[in-house]
Design an enzyme around this catalytic site. Structure first.
Site, PDB file in Angstrom:
ATOM      1  N   GLY A  11       0.838  -1.213   0.000  1.00 42.57           N
ATOM      2  CA  GLY A  11       0.000   0.000   0.000  1.00 42.57           C
ATOM      3  C   GLY A  11       0.861   1.246   0.000  1.00 42.57           C
ATOM      4  N   ALA A  12       1.981   1.179  -0.739  1.00 43.42           N
ATOM      5  CA  ALA A  12       3.012   2.234  -0.620  1.00 43.42           C
ATOM      6  C   ALA A  12       2.905   3.315  -1.691  1.00 43.42           C
ATOM      7  CB  ALA A  12       4.403   1.603  -0.645  1.00 43.42           C
ATOM      8  N   ARG A  14       0.864   5.703  -1.766  1.00 45.97           N
ATOM      9  CA  ARG A  14       0.525   7.015  -1.179  1.00 45.97           C
ATOM     10  C   ARG A  14       0.441   6.908   0.339  1.00 45.97           C
ATOM     11  NH1 ARG A  14      -5.500   7.189  -1.050  1.00 45.97           N
ATOM     12  NH2 ARG A  14      -6.279   5.303  -2.039  1.00 45.97           N
ATOM     13  N   ASP A  61      -1.570  -7.356  -5.116  1.00 42.14           N
ATOM     14  CA  ASP A  61      -2.837  -7.298  -4.384  1.00 42.14           C
ATOM     15  C   ASP A  61      -2.640  -8.218  -3.183  1.00 42.14           C
ATOM     16  OD1 ASP A  61      -5.307  -7.660  -3.267  1.00 42.14           O
ATOM     17  OD2 ASP A  61      -6.335  -8.151  -5.141  1.00 42.14           O
ATOM     18  N   VAL A  62      -2.491  -7.622  -2.005  1.00 44.32           N
ATOM     19  CA  VAL A  62      -2.104  -8.418  -0.836  1.00 44.32           C
ATOM     20  C   VAL A  62      -3.153  -9.465  -0.459  1.00 44.32           C
ATOM     21  CG1 VAL A  62      -0.633  -6.597   0.148  1.00 44.32           C
ATOM     22  CG2 VAL A  62      -3.045  -6.736   0.835  1.00 44.32           C
ATOM     23  N   SER A 140      -4.387   0.112  14.384  1.00 46.57           N
ATOM     24  CA  SER A 140      -5.041   1.427  14.451  1.00 46.57           C
ATOM     25  C   SER A 140      -5.616   1.612  15.850  1.00 46.57           C
ATOM     26  CB  SER A 140      -6.182   1.478  13.428  1.00 46.57           C
ATOM     27  OG  SER A 140      -7.021   2.595  13.658  1.00 46.57           O
ATOM     28  N   TYR A 152     -13.517  -2.775  10.362  1.00 49.23           N
ATOM     29  CA  TYR A 152     -12.146  -2.249  10.448  1.00 49.23           C
ATOM     30  C   TYR A 152     -11.565  -2.462  11.853  1.00 49.23           C
ATOM     31  CZ  TYR A 152      -8.477   1.377   9.803  1.00 49.23           C
ATOM     32  OH  TYR A 152      -7.292   2.076   9.706  1.00 49.23           O
ATOM     33  N   ALA A 153     -12.376  -2.197  12.886  1.00 49.82           N
ATOM     34  CA  ALA A 153     -11.906  -2.370  14.272  1.00 49.82           C
ATOM     35  C   ALA A 153     -11.566  -3.837  14.536  1.00 49.82           C
ATOM     36  CB  ALA A 153     -12.974  -1.881  15.252  1.00 49.82           C
ATOM     37  N   ALA A 155     -10.679  -6.071  12.297  1.00 51.14           N
ATOM     38  CA  ALA A 155      -9.464  -6.413  11.543  1.00 51.14           C
ATOM     39  C   ALA A 155      -8.219  -5.848  12.242  1.00 51.14           C
ATOM     40  CB  ALA A 155      -9.562  -5.864  10.121  1.00 51.14           C
ATOM     41  N   LYS A 156      -8.300  -4.602  12.715  1.00 50.29           N
ATOM     42  CA  LYS A 156      -7.126  -3.983  13.334  1.00 50.29           C
ATOM     43  C   LYS A 156      -6.814  -4.606  14.702  1.00 50.29           C
ATOM     44  CE  LYS A 156      -5.863  -1.024  10.172  1.00 50.29           C
ATOM     45  NZ  LYS A 156      -4.736  -1.423   9.290  1.00 50.29           N
TER      46      LYS A 156
HETATM   47  P1  NAP Z   1      -4.444   5.341   2.072  1.00 53.57           P
HETATM   48  O1  NAP Z   1      -3.951   6.732   1.858  1.00 53.57           O
HETATM   49  O2  NAP Z   1      -5.855   5.012   1.715  1.00 53.57           O
HETATM   50  O3  NAP Z   1      -3.444   4.329   1.337  1.00 53.57           O
HETATM   51  C1  NAP Z   1      -3.673   2.938   1.372  1.00 53.57           C
HETATM   52  C2  NAP Z   1      -2.995   2.299   0.191  1.00 53.57           C
HETATM   53  O4  NAP Z   1      -3.240   0.869   0.249  1.00 53.57           O
HETATM   54  C3  NAP Z   1      -3.565   2.795  -1.160  1.00 53.57           C
HETATM   55  O5  NAP Z   1      -2.529   3.109  -2.048  1.00 53.57           O
HETATM   56  C4  NAP Z   1      -4.379   1.597  -1.620  1.00 53.57           C
HETATM   57  O6  NAP Z   1      -4.492   1.470  -3.017  1.00 53.57           O
HETATM   58  C5  NAP Z   1      -3.573   0.442  -1.068  1.00 53.57           C
HETATM   59  N1  NAP Z   1      -4.304  -0.818  -1.089  1.00 53.57           N
HETATM   60  C6  NAP Z   1      -5.632  -1.014  -0.844  1.00 53.57           C
HETATM   61  N2  NAP Z   1      -5.952  -2.317  -1.009  1.00 53.57           N
HETATM   62  C7  NAP Z   1      -4.812  -2.958  -1.374  1.00 53.57           C
HETATM   63  C8  NAP Z   1      -4.506  -4.307  -1.691  1.00 53.57           C
HETATM   64  N3  NAP Z   1      -5.442  -5.256  -1.695  1.00 53.57           N
HETATM   65  N4  NAP Z   1      -3.232  -4.619  -2.026  1.00 53.57           N
HETATM   66  C9  NAP Z   1      -2.273  -3.648  -2.055  1.00 53.57           C
HETATM   67  N5  NAP Z   1      -2.499  -2.366  -1.762  1.00 53.57           N
HETATM   68  C10 NAP Z   1      -3.758  -2.011  -1.425  1.00 53.57           C
HETATM   69  O7  NAP Z   1      -4.301   4.909   3.619  1.00 53.57           O
HETATM   70  P2  NAP Z   1      -3.337   5.475   4.769  1.00 53.57           P
HETATM   71  O8  NAP Z   1      -4.102   6.477   5.544  1.00 53.57           O
HETATM   72  O9  NAP Z   1      -1.990   5.773   4.254  1.00 53.57           O
HETATM   73  O10 NAP Z   1      -3.279   4.164   5.703  1.00 53.57           O
HETATM   74  C11 NAP Z   1      -2.240   3.191   5.619  1.00 53.57           C
HETATM   75  C12 NAP Z   1      -2.459   2.134   6.697  1.00 53.57           C
HETATM   76  O11 NAP Z   1      -2.506   2.763   7.987  1.00 53.57           O
HETATM   77  C13 NAP Z   1      -3.761   1.353   6.552  1.00 53.57           C
HETATM   78  O12 NAP Z   1      -3.580   0.028   6.942  1.00 53.57           O
HETATM   79  C14 NAP Z   1      -4.680   2.074   7.528  1.00 53.57           C
HETATM   80  O13 NAP Z   1      -5.739   1.238   7.941  1.00 53.57           O
HETATM   81  C15 NAP Z   1      -3.713   2.408   8.638  1.00 53.57           C
HETATM   82  N6  NAP Z   1      -4.145   3.539   9.482  1.00 53.57           N
HETATM   83  C16 NAP Z   1      -4.355   4.783   8.971  1.00 53.57           C
HETATM   84  C17 NAP Z   1      -4.767   5.812   9.804  1.00 53.57           C
HETATM   85  C18 NAP Z   1      -5.024   7.218   9.309  1.00 53.57           C
HETATM   86  O14 NAP Z   1      -5.484   8.050  10.111  1.00 53.57           O
HETATM   87  N7  NAP Z   1      -4.747   7.543   8.068  1.00 53.57           N
HETATM   88  C19 NAP Z   1      -4.976   5.560  11.166  1.00 53.57           C
HETATM   89  C20 NAP Z   1      -4.744   4.266  11.655  1.00 53.57           C
HETATM   90  C21 NAP Z   1      -4.338   3.270  10.804  1.00 53.57           C
HETATM   91  P3  NAP Z   1      -5.767   2.110  -3.798  1.00 53.57           P
HETATM   92  O15 NAP Z   1      -5.579   3.567  -3.712  1.00 53.57           O
HETATM   93  O16 NAP Z   1      -5.655   1.577  -5.175  1.00 53.57           O
HETATM   94  O17 NAP Z   1      -6.973   1.625  -3.038  1.00 53.57           O
END
Ligand code: NAP
Length: 251
Positions: A11-12, A14, A61-62, A140, A152-153, A155-156
């Protein structure tokens, strides 16, 4: 110990994953920037390369067994055996329980839980052989419960049990497994949350900051700093921990 320095970040393309990939590259790792869309990884790879680092865009695709196995094998072939894995890929499918569809439940389980399982299983083969490994799972603060996020909760919170179990199983191979549990981090994911709530992102950030003892919301770099620490060779006695990175006490 002279361990191979190859990292996979899922998921890198962005958000937090991109920041972790760039930070690990700065730390000297060759980094596989893995995401659903390989082209979406190009910008992150270009930034790493222009800063003098080494990176490869990989389509994974993980949640898909073949894709996780093939992607990991490709990284081993092109960069060397991966000894750091950051399970960061994530999606939201928020809904209140009575409205939550089977698909919303399953998609979240498949990406976060099944995805981390498939990627960790594929990567551990290289780590056990190297006698060194670092697995970092993105949990999370939602693991503690959050309205509209039963999927989500769950899963986390599941990832926290997964983390502790891998720590126990893999510790003797020189592999540590830890989880980072971020609070509010400003990314596209939280932007989408603001949209869904019908408030502007600025409003959500302002409200979030008021609730956080540190007085601000988090940035992807805040999470990348902790991932960087956990990936270090000298962090080898930190194992099976869940580190809340939320600007205040949680957990
Ligand atoms: P994000 O901006 O939505 O980025 C997530 C990335 O994961 C996207 O590039 C997405 O691709 C990719 N992805 C989705 N499904 C995938 C799959 N099956 N295989 C490979 N890549 C996949 O999210 P983020 O905010 O950076 O969050 C990153 C992680 O931190 C997540 O696990 C999230 O649950 C966790 N987190 C985030 C926050 C927060 O406040 N942001 C808080 C707690 C935990 P697409 O764009 O194509 O969907």
């Amino acid at each position: 110990m002279n361990s191979p320095r190859v990292a996979i970040v899922t998921g890198a393309a962005r958000g937090i994953g991109a920041a972790v990939a760039e930070r690990l590259a700065t730390d000297g790792f060759a980094v596989a920037v893995a995401d659903l869309d390989q082209r979406a990884c190009a910008e992150v790879v270009a930034r790493i390369k222009s800063a003098g680092g080494h990176a490869l865009a990989v389509q994974i695709d993980v949640s898909d067994e073949d894709s996780a196995a093939r992607g990991t094998a490709l990284v081993a072939e092109r960069l060397g055996p991966p000894t750091v894995l950051v399970n960061n890929a994530g999606v939201l499918r928020d809904n209140l329980l009575f409205r939550m569809t089977n698909a919303e439940w399953s998609t979240v389980m498949d990406v976060h839980l099944r995805g981390s399982f498939l990627m960790s299983r594929a990567a551990q083969a290289h780590m056990t052989k190297a006698g060194f490994g670092r697995i970092v799972n993105l949990s999370s603060t939602s693991a503690l419960g959050n309205r509209g996020q039963a999927n989500y909760a769950a899963a986390k919170a599941g990832l926290q049990g997964f983390t502790k179990s891998l720590a126990i199983e893999l510790g003797k191979f020189g592999i540590t497994t830890n989880a980072i549990a971020p609070g509010f981090i400003a990314t596209d994911m939280t932007r989408a949350t603001a949209e869904r709530m019908g408030v502007s992102f600025d409003e959500l950030v302002e409200h979030g900051a008021k609730e956080i003892p540190a007085g601000r919301v988090g940035t992807p770099a805040d999470i990348a700093a902790v991932a960087s620490f956990l990936a270090r060779a000298d962090a080898g006695f930190v194992n099976g921990q869940v580190i809340y990175v939320a600007g205040g006490p949680k957990g």
